[in-house]
Design an enzyme around this catalytic site. Structure first.
Site, PDB file in Angstrom:
ATOM      1  N   ASP A   8       0.866  -1.172   0.000  1.00  0.00           N
ATOM      2  CA  ASP A   8       0.000   0.000   0.000  1.00  0.00           C
ATOM      3  C   ASP A   8       0.910   1.233   0.000  1.00  0.00           C
ATOM      4  OD1 ASP A   8      -2.379   1.630   0.529  1.00  0.00           O
ATOM      5  OD2 ASP A   8      -1.499   1.865   2.526  1.00  0.00           O
ATOM      6  N   ASP A  10      -0.237   5.230   0.733  1.00  0.00           N
ATOM      7  CA  ASP A  10      -0.527   6.241   1.758  1.00  0.00           C
ATOM      8  C   ASP A  10      -0.575   5.617   3.145  1.00  0.00           C
ATOM      9  OD1 ASP A  10      -1.329   8.939   0.358  1.00  0.00           O
ATOM     10  OD2 ASP A  10      -2.283   7.362  -0.827  1.00  0.00           O
TER      11      ASP A  10
HETATM   12 MG   LIG Z   1      -2.875   3.183   3.418  1.00  0.00          MG
END
Ligand SMILES: [Mg+2]
Length: 251
Positions: A8, A10
């Site tokens: 992932d 962010d």
């Molecule tokens: Mg995230």
């Protein structure tokens, strides 16, 4: 033996413009050990080139092809056709590149991605097209977006307003749903058992791992805390990239 890592972005690799401590060093080590990396993000409003650019800016060498956004996944998952959209260039470009054509006359699809320039007029058009039979596609259902300035409504908030207005449920592309993970697995071409997915969000990243048979690693650098672990249980929880490094390189 881990042959690939789905990261992932962010809250995992960076927060805003700042890399998460240890991320740059570990990703460098992973790359030099020929372990494949794919960055899989629900973010729908930025192009893969813009996101690769941000990674390069923080010191992580990345090509656009190593980034999979929920918009890109939507464009690869669905058969091309006419489309209307609520969103930005990060949604429009992959659709057009894949052969979809913008239409305000009975479009086959209405795509909804994060749109900071959302207007009531756009919601009205989307509502009427969906009610008239256009396929309602949500890039993701993220309830909110977090930045250095605070919390803002996420794409899920926009999608919910259309769900209420149309009385129809969308096809959801992004994590934790399978479409984006199917595209990710197709891109990596690695057995799910030889992959891990690393993310900061239990509801999206960890559930995505469960839904696609990939071992999930919760990293406590972003939104989810140990106290959030309930029905969705990560396979591994790590505090930092130092702990993640031990996991990857001692197996
Ligand atoms: Mg995230």
């Amino acid at each position: 033996m881990i042959k690939g890592v789905i990261f992932d972005l962010d809250g995992t690799v960076y927060i805003g413009e700042t890399p998460v401590p240890g991320a740059v060093e570990l990703i460098d080590r992973i790359r030099s050990n020929n372990i494949r990396i794919l960055y899989v993000t629900n973010r729908a409003n930025k192009t893969t080139a813009e996101i690769a650019g941000r990674l390069n800016d923080i010191g992580v060498p990345a090509k656009p092809s190593e980034v999979l956004t929920s918009s890109q996944a939507a464009a690869e998952y669905l058969e091309p056709g006419g489309f209307y959209y609520i969103g930005q260039e990060g949604l429009r470009k992959p659709l057009v590149d894949a052969g979809f054509t913008y239409s305000e006359t009975s479009p086959e699809y209405v795509f909804v991605g994060l749109d900071p320039e959302l207007t009531y007029d756009k919601l009205v058009k989307a509502c009427r097209f969906i009610r008239n039979g256009s396929c309602f596609v949500a890039t993701n259902m993220d309830p909110f977006a977090i930045s250095e300035e605070g919390i803002s409504p996420g794409n899920g908030s926009i999608v919910e307003s259309l769900r209420i207005a149309t009385e129809k449920d969308p096809l959801v592309i992004g994590k934790p749903e399978k479409p984006i993970m199917d595209i990710a697995l197709r891109r990596l071409d690695i057995d799910p058992e030889e992959l891990i997915i690393v993310g900061d969000n239990i509801v999206t990243d960890i559930q995505a791992g469960k839904n696609s048979g990939i071992r999930s690693v919760l990293i406590l650098t972003g939104v989810s805390k140990v106290s959030d672990v309930g029905d969705i249980v990560p396979d591994v929880v790590v505090d930092t990239f130092v702990d993640l490094s031990k996991l990857i390189f001692t197996e």
